[in-house]
Design a protein around this motif. Structure first.
Motif, mmCIF file in Angstrom:
data_model
loop_
_atom_site.group_PDB
_atom_site.id
_atom_site.type_symbol
_atom_site.label_atom_id
_atom_site.label_comp_id
_atom_site.label_asym_id
_atom_site.label_seq_id
_atom_site.Cartn_x
_atom_site.Cartn_y
_atom_site.Cartn_z
ATOM 1 N N GLY A 49 2.118 4.505 4.436
ATOM 2 C CA GLY A 49 2.721 5.253 5.155
ATOM 3 C C GLY A 49 3.927 4.304 5.245
ATOM 4 O O GLY A 49 4.718 5.240 6.026
ATOM 5 N N ALA A 50 3.738 3.032 6.301
ATOM 6 C CA ALA A 50 4.659 3.080 7.124
ATOM 7 C C ALA A 50 6.308 2.056 6.601
ATOM 8 O O ALA A 50 6.866 2.747 7.921
ATOM 9 C CB ALA A 50 4.502 1.701 7.739
ATOM 10 N N SER A 51 6.232 1.955 5.834
ATOM 11 C CA SER A 51 7.632 1.884 4.881
ATOM 12 C C SER A 51 8.496 2.656 4.751
ATOM 13 O O SER A 51 9.965 2.979 4.978
ATOM 14 C CB SER A 51 7.116 1.473 3.471
ATOM 15 O OG SER A 51 6.814 2.421 2.389
ATOM 16 N N TRP A 52 8.056 4.469 4.636
ATOM 17 C CA TRP A 52 8.465 5.459 5.174
ATOM 18 C C TRP A 52 8.791 6.280 6.088
ATOM 19 O O TRP A 52 9.879 6.340 6.590
ATOM 20 C CB TRP A 52 7.912 6.120 3.903
ATOM 21 C CG TRP A 52 7.989 6.259 2.659
ATOM 22 C CD1 TRP A 52 7.121 5.726 1.804
ATOM 23 C CD2 TRP A 52 9.283 6.853 1.821
ATOM 24 N NE1 TRP A 52 7.365 5.784 0.558
ATOM 25 C CE2 TRP A 52 8.750 6.685 0.193
ATOM 26 C CE3 TRP A 52 10.096 8.384 2.515
ATOM 27 C CZ2 TRP A 52 9.534 6.792 -0.776
ATOM 28 C CZ3 TRP A 52 11.180 8.385 0.937
ATOM 29 C CH2 TRP A 52 10.273 8.059 0.083
ATOM 30 N N LEU A 53 7.676 5.944 7.575
ATOM 31 C CA LEU A 53 7.993 6.173 8.399
ATOM 32 C C LEU A 53 8.841 5.474 8.865
ATOM 33 O O LEU A 53 9.291 6.075 10.308
ATOM 34 C CB LEU A 53 6.346 6.271 9.157
ATOM 35 C CG LEU A 53 5.395 6.818 8.676
ATOM 36 C CD1 LEU A 53 4.048 6.288 9.537
ATOM 37 C CD2 LEU A 53 5.689 8.256 8.653
ATOM 38 N N ASP A 93 -1.838 -5.530 2.715
ATOM 39 C CA ASP A 93 -0.383 -4.476 3.298
ATOM 40 C C ASP A 93 -0.557 -5.174 4.875
ATOM 41 O O ASP A 93 -0.744 -5.147 5.775
ATOM 42 C CB ASP A 93 -0.039 -3.288 4.055
ATOM 43 C CG ASP A 93 0.779 -2.282 3.012
ATOM 44 O OD1 ASP A 93 1.524 -2.196 2.661
ATOM 45 O OD2 ASP A 93 1.460 -2.799 4.328
ATOM 46 N N LYS A 94 1.110 -5.776 4.906
ATOM 47 C CA LYS A 94 1.822 -6.079 6.052
ATOM 48 C C LYS A 94 1.088 -5.010 7.733
ATOM 49 O O LYS A 94 1.913 -5.399 8.948
ATOM 50 C CB LYS A 94 2.871 -7.181 6.117
ATOM 51 C CG LYS A 94 4.745 -5.790 5.556
ATOM 52 C CD LYS A 94 5.741 -6.926 5.684
ATOM 53 C CE LYS A 94 6.280 -5.528 5.619
ATOM 54 N NZ LYS A 94 6.880 -4.899 6.500
ATOM 55 N N GLU A 95 1.832 -3.544 7.187
ATOM 56 C CA GLU A 95 2.274 -2.646 8.067
ATOM 57 C C GLU A 95 0.424 -2.605 8.824
ATOM 58 O O GLU A 95 -0.484 -2.482 8.313
ATOM 59 C CB GLU A 95 3.236 -1.706 7.342
ATOM 60 C CG GLU A 95 4.055 -2.030 7.062
ATOM 61 C CD GLU A 95 5.048 -2.204 8.229
ATOM 62 O OE1 GLU A 95 5.084 -2.018 9.478
ATOM 63 O OE2 GLU A 95 6.432 -2.848 7.471
ATOM 64 N N ASN A 96 0.708 -1.492 9.938
ATOM 65 C CA ASN A 96 -0.433 -1.333 10.212
ATOM 66 C C ASN A 96 -1.014 0.166 10.094
ATOM 67 O O ASN A 96 -2.227 0.795 10.767
ATOM 68 C CB ASN A 96 -0.730 -0.999 11.902
ATOM 69 C CG ASN A 96 0.930 0.403 12.612
ATOM 70 O OD1 ASN A 96 1.518 0.127 11.808
ATOM 71 N ND2 ASN A 96 0.567 -0.436 14.011
ATOM 72 N N ASP A 123 -10.564 6.599 -1.991
ATOM 73 C CA ASP A 123 -11.350 5.452 -1.321
ATOM 74 C C ASP A 123 -10.881 4.224 -1.655
ATOM 75 O O ASP A 123 -12.095 3.373 -2.293
ATOM 76 C CB ASP A 123 -13.113 5.231 -1.456
ATOM 77 C CG ASP A 123 -14.181 5.036 -0.401
ATOM 78 O OD1 ASP A 123 -13.003 4.773 0.729
ATOM 79 O OD2 ASP A 123 -15.832 4.742 -1.207
ATOM 80 N N PHE A 124 -9.843 3.949 -1.707
ATOM 81 C CA PHE A 124 -9.095 2.582 -1.547
ATOM 82 C C PHE A 124 -10.057 1.228 -1.025
ATOM 83 O O PHE A 124 -9.823 1.460 0.181
ATOM 84 C CB PHE A 124 -8.083 2.700 -2.192
ATOM 85 C CG PHE A 124 -7.371 3.392 -3.222
ATOM 86 C CD1 PHE A 124 -8.402 3.926 -4.431
ATOM 87 C CD2 PHE A 124 -6.752 4.081 -3.503
ATOM 88 C CE1 PHE A 124 -7.546 4.322 -5.033
ATOM 89 C CE2 PHE A 124 -5.877 4.981 -4.080
ATOM 90 C CZ PHE A 124 -6.645 4.689 -5.394
ATOM 91 N N PRO A 125 -9.975 1.063 -1.320
ATOM 92 C CA PRO A 125 -10.099 -0.632 -0.294
ATOM 93 C C PRO A 125 -8.961 -0.954 0.532
ATOM 94 O O PRO A 125 -8.006 -1.723 -0.779
ATOM 95 C CB PRO A 125 -10.641 -2.034 -1.105
ATOM 96 C CG PRO A 125 -10.663 -1.671 -2.543
ATOM 97 C CD PRO A 125 -10.539 -0.218 -2.800
ATOM 98 N N VAL A 126 -8.262 -1.520 1.699
ATOM 99 C CA VAL A 126 -7.590 -1.100 2.260
ATOM 100 C C VAL A 126 -7.879 -2.585 3.359
ATOM 101 O O VAL A 126 -7.708 -1.510 4.345
ATOM 102 C CB VAL A 126 -6.537 -0.384 2.450
ATOM 103 C CG1 VAL A 126 -5.445 -0.398 3.088
ATOM 104 C CG2 VAL A 126 -6.104 0.636 1.232
ATOM 105 N N GLN A 127 -6.863 -3.357 3.582
ATOM 106 C CA GLN A 127 -6.695 -4.576 4.525
ATOM 107 C C GLN A 127 -5.640 -4.392 5.479
ATOM 108 O O GLN A 127 -4.597 -4.673 3.881
ATOM 109 C CB GLN A 127 -7.183 -5.765 4.324
ATOM 110 C CG GLN A 127 -7.586 -5.955 5.322
ATOM 111 C CD GLN A 127 -8.170 -7.856 4.774
ATOM 112 O OE1 GLN A 127 -9.325 -7.342 4.555
ATOM 113 N NE2 GLN A 127 -7.143 -8.746 5.250
ATOM 114 N N ALA A 148 0.740 -1.315 0.130
ATOM 115 C CA ALA A 148 -0.209 0.150 -0.073
ATOM 116 C C ALA A 148 0.781 1.090 0.659
ATOM 117 O O ALA A 148 0.255 2.168 0.732
ATOM 118 C CB ALA A 148 -0.831 0.214 0.930
ATOM 119 N N ALA A 149 1.658 1.039 -0.738
ATOM 120 C CA ALA A 149 2.861 2.908 -0.838
ATOM 121 C C ALA A 149 2.840 3.438 -1.994
ATOM 122 O O ALA A 149 2.043 2.365 -3.279
ATOM 123 C CB ALA A 149 4.171 2.245 -0.696
#
Length: 344
Positions: free
Chosen positions: A37-41, A31-34, A88-92, A9-10
């Motif tokens: 943008g976590a891959s940048w954070l 995406d495995k993160e919570n 409004d993307f469907p993101v899990q 989800a990046a």
């Protein structure tokens, strides 16, 4: 049965989602993160983009910053969050893709939250998967604090005393710069010092403006010029390497070749006073969790512009997917548009 599952989800995954949404496809981003943008954070706190605002726009939504501004990691992450919300993307989230198997009517993506079925899969996990450190790092005493650049945040993580930074890429020199500015102790640098550097601006124009008008970012990896560029060592951009190396508290020690307990051996000397080691030594790709995927000798999937040798399986966000621009935030949209036209 979804039409598509996007894994990641990046910028790459969101760029593909834009086109799938536009074409009314039934898809889900996992995406495995919570958080988006976590891959940048997760990178170090002072990280900033090399590219100014005007070269960071994803399709359909400008980057919200003034022209000429170099965004930090927090701005990039917030941009991704806003982008996903706008369309409004469907993101899990918190969903790790563990394997992908071909089925009679598509694919089964096995995840930490259960199986998901889809007709086609888009892998948008990027190229940086497994932080690499040399095996001999296991021989080093626990008294020495070791950390890969992937987990480095700021100098407050370090013990008081001398620090060794290993790795001569952009990450290595940016971290070396930050640490040596924040301590009077010696900061040792291990890596190649004979490198090319490029400023962020030339004659009042950003480097990326020059890259754009000269077509530098548009040469295909299969062209003669593209092959020359991709095979050459990437220059350090926007960091005054010589200024860093000339500091009184910075000492170059060649390449790190071995270590045992409290001794780190380099090609110039043995170091016995190190308290911290930062391994800015890059990453190894990991695509082995995808069943029956064809990989190159470097461990990357075989593909043409993101279209793999497995029907219905696609990749986006890989370095040199098609051009040098494929690795940039603003350049990803060209790859996404091409891939979407082929698969939608």
């Amino acid at each position: 049965m979804k039409d598509f599952i996007i894994i990641g989800a990046a910028q790459a995954g969101l760029s593909m989602a834009y086109h799938l949404k536009k074409n009314d496809k039934d898809f889900l981003i996992i995406d495995k993160e919570n958080e988006i943008g976590a891959s940048w954070l997760n990178r170090w706190n002072s990280l900033k983009l090399f590219t100014p605002t005007e070269f960071n726009h994803l399709e359909g939504m400008p980057f919200p910053a003034p022209k000429g501004h170099y965004p930090d990691k927090y701005e990039v992450a917030n941009y991704f969050k806003t982008y996903a919300a706008k369309f409004d993307f469907p993101v899990q989230l918190n969903t790790l893709a563990e394997s992908i198997e071909k089925s009679d009517d598509g694919f089964v993506v096995k995840t930490s939250k259960g199986d998901v079925k889809c007709k086609e899969v888009i892998i948008a996990t990027g190229p940086f998967h497994i932080p690499y450190t040399p095996k001999f790092h296991n021989n080093i005493s626990e008294d020495i604090f070791q950390i890969h650049s992937n987990y480095y945040k700021n100098p407050d993580q370090l013990q008081n005393g001398e620090t060794l930074v290993v790795g001569g890429g952009d990450s290595g020199f940016q971290i070396l710069d930050e640490i040596s500015k924040n301590t009077e102790n010696t900061t040792y640098f291990s890596g190649n010092t004979d490198i090319r550097t490029l400023p962020q601006e030339i004659l009042g124009k950003t480097l990326w403006w020059w890259f754009t008008i000269t077509g530098f970012l548009s040469f295909s990896k299969d062209s003669w010029i593209g092959k020359r560029i991709s095979s050459s060592k990437q220059p350090i951009i926007g960091t005054d390497v010589q200024d860093i190396l000339d500091r009184n508290n910075v000492k170059t020690v060649g390449y790190t070749v071995d270590a045992s307990q409290n001794t780190v051996k380099t090609t110039k000397q043995s170091l016995n006073n190190i308290k911290n080691i930062i391994w800015a030594t890059g990453y190894k790709p990991n695509f082995k969790w995808i069943n029956n995927i064809e990989l190159t000798k470097d461990g990357y999937p075989k593909h043409y512009r993101g279209i793999s040798t497995t029907k219905g399986l696609y990749f986006i966000g890989l370095p040199w997917l098609h051009t040098r621009g494929s690795a940039t935030l603003g350049g990803i949209k060209k790859d996404a548009k091409y891939l979407a036209q082929k698969i939608v």
